[in-house]
Enzyme design. Structure first.
Site, PDB file in Angstrom:
ATOM      1  N   CYS A 177       0.026   3.779  -6.437  1.00 30.70           N
ATOM      2  CA  CYS A 177      -0.007   4.955  -5.582  1.00 30.70           C
ATOM      3  C   CYS A 177       0.967   6.019  -6.069  1.00 30.70           C
ATOM      4  O   CYS A 177       2.136   5.736  -6.321  1.00 30.70           O
ATOM      5  CB  CYS A 177       0.341   4.578  -4.143  1.00 30.70           C
ATOM      6  SG  CYS A 177      -0.918   3.596  -3.336  1.00 30.70           S
ATOM      7  N   SER A 237      -0.265  -2.084  -0.222  1.00 28.03           N
ATOM      8  CA  SER A 237      -1.420  -2.691  -0.876  1.00 28.03           C
ATOM      9  C   SER A 237      -1.660  -2.156  -2.275  1.00 28.03           C
ATOM     10  O   SER A 237      -2.597  -2.583  -2.940  1.00 28.03           O
ATOM     11  CB  SER A 237      -2.681  -2.430  -0.039  1.00 28.03           C
ATOM     12  OG  SER A 237      -2.910  -1.037   0.061  1.00 28.03           O
ATOM     13  N   CYS A 238      -0.844  -1.227  -2.728  1.00 28.57           N
ATOM     14  CA  CYS A 238      -1.166  -0.508  -3.958  1.00 28.57           C
ATOM     15  C   CYS A 238      -0.034  -0.582  -4.962  1.00 28.57           C
ATOM     16  O   CYS A 238       1.126  -0.391  -4.624  1.00 28.57           O
ATOM     17  CB  CYS A 238      -1.470   0.954  -3.636  1.00 28.57           C
ATOM     18  SG  CYS A 238      -1.850   1.936  -5.091  1.00 28.57           S
ATOM     19  N   GLY A 239      -0.387  -0.793  -6.226  1.00 31.64           N
ATOM     20  CA  GLY A 239       0.608  -0.843  -7.288  1.00 31.64           C
ATOM     21  C   GLY A 239       0.742   0.451  -8.043  1.00 31.64           C
ATOM     22  O   GLY A 239       1.636   0.600  -8.869  1.00 31.64           O
TER      23      GLY A 239
END
Length: 281
Positions: free
Chosen positions: A125, A121-123
């Protein structure tokens, strides 16, 4: 405009057989006030390590498909390489996951070092330095207009090109549409950033210009999605939700047209409406 218009690339897309697994669960039926046994398809996830030359670039959690597209797209949207720099992409798999190794003809650009693997879900992290989080955004070229009817047709037809989401109802899609509203290429993934990277990689490997037409997202238009799109010159970006305030500022700075709340009966143009034939007086 026919909302079911199809592009040739969309017709040839196949879903990886390992993209989903079946699970048995109990579903509660509110209208009948009871439980029943159901079988549901759940999306698979796998760790993918991307290296550029001999240098690790990122580890992401992704859907088990389109690894070369992911590798190509990642180095392009992160500004690590230009399309002409990419010499090869090698994919291998072991018990830990999948390794995508890219070889460049020229030295790699700045790689934002990561201390932690990226989640689906993260670009951002694991980004090591705060200064690396918010990057300067390039300006996209003027022009590149499409009609609102063509954009609407592509939005309406997008559901037909998401076979993995039809099975699981749990993955994102990123799609490219031509100027006449035909969907040309679609990529799906558990991670919205991965879906966009896979789309960019697929476009690059197919010699399809991402600056023409528009890119559609079934996810939120966050600022890093705007950044990734701008890195490859996307001029019109449309998403199903509203953008964040930072995403809108980034889109304006990039000279991009940003469309949000893209529904079956309407969409909202937050900036760059002149590309869709409307100027505020």
């Amino acid at each position: 405009m026919n909302g079911t218009a199809l592009g040739p690339k969309a017709l040839t897309r196949n879903v990886d057989r390992q993209g989903a697994s079946t699970a048995t669960a109990a579903a509660w039926l509110a209208l009948e006030d009871q439980f029943t046994i159901v079988e549901r398809d759940l999306p698979e996830e796998i760790a993918v390590g991307i290296t550029v030359g001999k240098r690790p670039a990122a580890v992401v959690i992704a859907s088990p498909a389109d690894y070369e597209d992911l590798g190509w797209g990642f180095v392009l949207t992160e500004g690590i390489a230009r399309l002409s720099d990419i010499e090869s992409c090698n994919v291998t798999q072991d018990k830990s996951g999948v390794r995508v190794a890219l070889k460049l003809a020229a030295p790699a650009g700045t790689v934002r070092e990561r201390l932690l693997p990226g989640r689906s879900s993260c670009g951002l992290c694991g980004i090591k330095d705060l200064d690396q989080a918010i990057r300067a955004i390039p300006q996209v070229a003027n022009g590149g207009s499409v009609t609102p009817e063509a954009l609407h047709a592509a939005i309406v037809s997008l559901d037909q090109h998401q076979p993995l989401n039809a099975r699981t109802h749990a993955v994102h899609a990123a799609a490219h549409m031509s100027r006449n509203g035909c969907i040309t290429v679609v990529r799906e993934d558990v991670g919205r950033h991965n879906a966009l990277d896979k789309l960019v990689g697929a476009l690059a490997r197919s010699d399809i210009d991402p600056t023409e037409g528009a890119v559609l997202l079934t996810s939120r238009a966050s600022y890093e999605m705007v950044e990734k799109a701008a890195m490859v010159g996307v001029r019109i970006l449309a998403a199903i939700s509203a953008p964040s305030a930072l995403a809108l500022r980034k889109a304006k700075a990039a000279n991009m047209t940003l469309v949000g709340v893209a529904l079956r009966d309407s969409f909202v143009v937050f900036c760059g409406s002149e590309r869709l034939g409307w100027r505020q007086s």
